[in-house]
Design an enzyme around this catalytic site. Sequence first.
Site, short mmCIF file in Angstrom:
data_model
loop_
_atom_site.label_atom_id
_atom_site.label_comp_id
_atom_site.label_asym_id
_atom_site.label_seq_id
_atom_site.Cartn_x
_atom_site.Cartn_y
_atom_site.Cartn_z
N LYS A 1 0.84 -1.21 0.00
CA LYS A 1 0.00 0.00 0.00
C LYS A 1 0.87 1.25 0.00
CE LYS A 1 -2.88 0.70 3.67
NZ LYS A 1 -2.79 2.08 4.18
N ARG A 29 2.86 6.05 -3.09
CA ARG A 29 3.97 6.94 -3.44
C ARG A 29 4.24 6.93 -4.95
NH1 ARG A 29 4.10 5.76 1.72
NH2 ARG A 29 5.28 6.99 3.23
N GLY A 73 -5.27 7.93 5.32
CA GLY A 73 -4.40 8.92 5.95
C GLY A 73 -3.19 9.24 5.08
N ASP A 126 1.60 -1.09 12.31
CA ASP A 126 0.32 -1.55 11.75
C ASP A 126 0.00 -2.99 12.14
OD1 ASP A 126 -0.01 0.93 10.61
OD2 ASP A 126 0.74 0.33 8.64
N ARG A 173 -6.73 2.04 18.17
CA ARG A 173 -6.41 0.60 18.08
C ARG A 173 -6.01 0.00 19.43
NH1 ARG A 173 -3.58 0.37 12.09
NH2 ARG A 173 -5.54 0.25 10.92
C1 S3P Z 1 2.20 4.86 6.32
C2 S3P Z 1 2.80 5.22 7.49
C3 S3P Z 1 2.33 4.81 8.82
C4 S3P Z 1 1.36 3.63 8.73
C5 S3P Z 1 0.36 3.80 7.63
C6 S3P Z 1 1.03 3.97 6.29
C7 S3P Z 1 2.78 5.36 5.05
O1 S3P Z 1 1.69 5.89 9.44
O2 S3P Z 1 0.71 3.44 9.97
O3 S3P Z 1 -0.49 2.66 7.58
O4 S3P Z 1 2.48 4.82 3.98
O5 S3P Z 1 3.54 6.33 5.11
P1 S3P Z 1 2.54 7.05 10.20
O6 S3P Z 1 3.49 7.59 9.23
O7 S3P Z 1 1.56 8.09 10.64
O8 S3P Z 1 3.21 6.37 11.36
#
Ligand code: S3P
Length: 416
Positions: free
Chosen positions: A13, A18, A81, A301, A332
């Site tokens: 993912k 990216r 996010g 995660d 979580r």
């Molecule tokens: C991710 C970074 C992590 C992770 C998220 C994916 C990413 O979060 O928990 O599932 O792709 O950069 P954080 O950067 O907030 O720790």
Amino acid sequence: MSLNGSIRVPSDKSITHRALLFGMMANGTTHVRNPLLGADCRSTIEAIRSLGADVTEQQDELIIKGIESPRSARLDCGNSGTTMRLLIGLLSGYNGSFELVGDESLSRRPMRRVTEPLRNMGAHVTGDMAPLVIEGTTLQSIDYTLPVASAQVKSAVLLAGLRASGTTVVREPMLSRDHTERMLPLFGAKLSIVNEEGLRVIRVEPSTLTGCTVDVPADPSSAAFFWAGAAMVANSSVTTTDVCLNETRIGFLRTLERMGANVVISNERSVGEERVGDVTVTTSELSGTVVEKDFIPSQIDELPLFALVASQANSPSIVKDAAELRVKETDRIDVVVSELRKLGVDIVGTEDGFIVQPSRLHGGDVSTYGDHRLSMMLQVASLVTDEAVHIEGIEASDVSYPRFREDLQRVQRKIE
Ligand code: S3P
């Protein structure tokens, strides 16, 4: 019942997000081979389309035609996010007006960790939680020490740095996933990494990106559910192939090894800037362990899944220093504790983690609260209960692993 066989889980993912975003910013064409097409990455695809990029879906490949400047748009980041935080950094330095919205869960998640450093660069961002509005402007570089171990914050500042005047510096006290730093130079970004006074220091210069080809390996955070199942369910042995073995991502595999799991890595090779290989996990007696400090980011995660595995060990386990779990797709800590308790796990939550005792699980009614990793963890939990586990909102797993249920069924073998 035991788990046996070999499986190539869906692609990563973080790497897919990216490749799509950098592809939009790049001159020319970017090919993303074997992308993840779960709901989160679809949010990124639709966002870059709304910004003007042309994205063609072919079999096992996405082809992106980059754009010089994104057009003003309202972008729905859904549950993702990563889409929202990376876009805030990426868009802040372009001309245009951008509104970023998300679903209920994403609208509750903290964005200030990203908006604050960006405002220090001169960004015009309104709001510290979605919906947010960005009025693109000229940015100046900053020298920023990350207050939280977050790859999303690091990436947002680095992406803004690509369009800022001067050299942007990001200092990392604790290493978080490093796909952005690995991938940006493949697109031609001027980026360097050194260690200074115990901090990892990343410097990025204003750069023009050029399209390239990105091969996306399988996602270790998805493979983790099969590793956990094979470690816990008697007489199991599962191989997950083509998995990204980036050390910033496989903390959970290292934890399983520390607990006594039988782990074999084979066929190791480099793909682009990432290490990739096959991972076989075979059932063995597990003992409890402590997961804390700088071991947290590389398995952040997987900690809900760790809680389940810990319940099957022969001694107690503790997770500490993981308050970040409270600001993920759900809280979580609270949700893992409440749902695993319903299945008989002796677990207590703390401010920044949980304590798990060896437990015997039983069936019950549980909920995912719309959290994909909860859905998959609870499906794996059902493998160690005699009675049925009814999971409300099981479809949440589509966010990162469409067809998880079918794949989990495929490796289950009934013992006569
Ligand atoms: C991710 C970074 C992590 C992770 C998220 C994916 C990413 O979060 O928990 O599932 O792709 O950069 P954080 O950067 O907030 O720790």
